[in-house]
Design a protein around this motif. Structure first.
Motif, PDB file in Angstrom:
ATOM      1  N   GLY A  75       0.786  -1.226   0.000  1.00 24.17           N
ATOM      2  CA  GLY A  75       0.000   0.000   0.000  1.00 24.17           C
ATOM      3  C   GLY A  75       0.815   1.271   0.000  1.00 24.17           C
ATOM      4  O   GLY A  75       2.038   1.268  -0.034  1.00 24.17           O
ATOM      5  N   ALA A  76       0.072   2.391   0.054  1.00 25.93           N
ATOM      6  CA  ALA A  76       0.697   3.710   0.019  1.00 25.93           C
ATOM      7  C   ALA A  76       1.522   3.979   1.279  1.00 25.93           C
ATOM      8  O   ALA A  76       2.484   4.735   1.248  1.00 25.93           O
ATOM      9  CB  ALA A  76      -0.374   4.780  -0.135  1.00 25.93           C
ATOM     10  N   SER A  77       1.134   3.328   2.389  1.00 17.45           N
ATOM     11  CA  SER A  77       1.864   3.549   3.637  1.00 17.45           C
ATOM     12  C   SER A  77       3.213   2.850   3.643  1.00 17.45           C
ATOM     13  O   SER A  77       4.097   3.210   4.406  1.00 17.45           O
ATOM     14  CB  SER A  77       1.041   3.045   4.822  1.00 17.45           C
ATOM     15  N   GLY A  78       3.384   1.847   2.794  1.00 16.32           N
ATOM     16  CA  GLY A  78       4.646   1.118   2.747  1.00 16.32           C
ATOM     17  C   GLY A  78       4.860   0.223   3.950  1.00 16.32           C
ATOM     18  O   GLY A  78       5.984  -0.089   4.320  1.00 16.32           O
ATOM     19  N   ARG A  79       3.760  -0.246   4.575  1.00 15.95           N
ATOM     20  CA  ARG A  79       3.892  -1.109   5.750  1.00 15.95           C
ATOM     21  C   ARG A  79       4.388  -2.485   5.334  1.00 15.95           C
ATOM     22  O   ARG A  79       3.959  -3.040   4.335  1.00 15.95           O
ATOM     23  CB  ARG A  79       2.546  -1.250   6.454  1.00 15.95           C
ATOM     24  N   PRO A  80       5.297  -3.064   6.126  1.00 22.95           N
ATOM     25  CA  PRO A  80       5.806  -4.384   5.777  1.00 22.95           C
ATOM     26  C   PRO A  80       4.736  -5.454   6.004  1.00 22.95           C
ATOM     27  O   PRO A  80       3.880  -5.323   6.869  1.00 22.95           O
ATOM     28  CB  PRO A  80       6.978  -4.572   6.728  1.00 22.95           C
ATOM     29  N   TYR A  81       4.788  -6.507   5.195  1.00 22.72           N
ATOM     30  CA  TYR A  81       3.912  -7.650   5.407  1.00 22.72           C
ATOM     31  C   TYR A  81       4.718  -8.914   5.186  1.00 22.72           C
ATOM     32  O   TYR A  81       5.791  -8.903   4.613  1.00 22.72           O
ATOM     33  CB  TYR A  81       2.690  -7.597   4.489  1.00 22.72           C
ATOM     34  N   GLY A  82       4.208 -10.002   5.684  1.00 27.51           N
ATOM     35  CA  GLY A  82       4.894 -11.271   5.539  1.00 27.51           C
ATOM     36  C   GLY A  82       4.381 -12.263   6.548  1.00 27.51           C
ATOM     37  O   GLY A  82       3.328 -12.073   7.158  1.00 27.51           O
ATOM     38  N   SER A  83       5.144 -13.314   6.747  1.00 28.03           N
ATOM     39  CA  SER A  83       4.677 -14.403   7.600  1.00 28.03           C
ATOM     40  C   SER A  83       4.618 -13.997   9.065  1.00 28.03           C
ATOM     41  O   SER A  83       3.727 -14.420   9.786  1.00 28.03           O
ATOM     42  CB  SER A  83       5.586 -15.618   7.434  1.00 28.03           C
ATOM     43  N   GLY A  84       5.580 -13.241   9.539  1.00 30.86           N
ATOM     44  CA  GLY A  84       5.582 -12.827  10.943  1.00 30.86           C
ATOM     45  C   GLY A  84       5.821 -13.979  11.895  1.00 30.86           C
ATOM     46  O   GLY A  84       5.466 -13.910  13.059  1.00 30.86           O
ATOM     47  N   ASP A  85       6.419 -15.076  11.395  1.00 33.35           N
ATOM     48  CA  ASP A  85       6.650 -16.243  12.250  1.00 33.35           C
ATOM     49  C   ASP A  85       7.781 -16.029  13.247  1.00 33.35           C
ATOM     50  O   ASP A  85       7.859 -16.731  14.242  1.00 33.35           O
ATOM     51  CB  ASP A  85       6.980 -17.472  11.392  1.00 33.35           C
ATOM     52  N   GLU A  86       8.649 -15.088  12.947  1.00 32.59           N
ATOM     53  CA  GLU A  86       9.788 -14.857  13.820  1.00 32.59           C
ATOM     54  C   GLU A  86       9.317 -14.305  15.160  1.00 32.59           C
ATOM     55  O   GLU A  86       8.430 -13.462  15.233  1.00 32.59           O
ATOM     56  CB  GLU A  86      10.715 -13.845  13.147  1.00 32.59           C
ATOM     57  N   ALA A  87       9.908 -14.802  16.250  1.00 30.24           N
ATOM     58  CA  ALA A  87       9.527 -14.349  17.584  1.00 30.24           C
ATOM     59  C   ALA A  87       9.907 -12.883  17.765  1.00 30.24           C
ATOM     60  O   ALA A  87      10.942 -12.442  17.300  1.00 30.24           O
ATOM     61  CB  ALA A  87      10.206 -15.208  18.641  1.00 30.24           C
ATOM     62  N   ARG A  88       9.074 -12.148  18.441  1.00 32.31           N
ATOM     63  CA  ARG A  88       9.317 -10.736  18.696  1.00 32.31           C
ATOM     64  C   ARG A  88       9.419 -10.515  20.196  1.00 32.31           C
ATOM     65  O   ARG A  88       8.948 -11.309  20.993  1.00 32.31           O
ATOM     66  CB  ARG A  88       8.173  -9.870  18.158  1.00 32.31           C
ATOM     67  N   GLY A  89       9.978  -9.409  20.582  1.00 33.65           N
ATOM     68  CA  GLY A  89      10.027  -9.041  21.985  1.00 33.65           C
ATOM     69  C   GLY A  89      11.423  -9.168  22.551  1.00 33.65           C
ATOM     70  O   GLY A  89      12.371  -9.568  21.884  1.00 33.65           O
TER      71      GLY A  89
END
Length: 110
Positions: A75-89
């Protein structure tokens, strides 16, 4: 009317305010000021460009360093997308019970 209500009314009544003070003396830099017609204005009082990195740049570098699992930007915002499987935090830990989902930290309150 209760005492607290009377006090609040008195505090916000302009008739009870003292006269304004003398104020402060403006510096020569402030008096010179900036003209509204200046097409290339300089920052006031000699303030320069920030030496700190922007949060967006720091986040981008961190994502590149850990090898992002993102597929692209949307989109116009350029937000990343993808699997998101990697642990965060901070120091993510796997689940202690086999088969249960690996969830990130959340609101532990009730």
């Amino acid at each position: 009317m209760k005492d607290a209500e009377k006090g609040a009314d008195k505090a916000f009544d302009a008739d009870n305010a003292p006269p304004p003070g003398e104020g402060r003396e403006a510096s020569p830099e402030e008096r010179a000021g900036m003209k509204d017609t200046d097409t290339n204005p300089q920052p006031p009082l000699g303030v320069g460009e920030s030496i700190n990195e922007r949060a967006e740049d720091i986040a981008r570098k961190a994502e590149e360093k850990r090898g992002s699992d993102r597929e692209g930007h949307k989109g116009a915002s350029g937000r990343p997308y993808g699997s998101g499987d990697e642990a965060r935090g901070v120091e993510p830990q796997p689940s202690v019970t086999e088969g249960s989902p690996d969830l990130g930290p959340g609101d532990q309150g009730g």
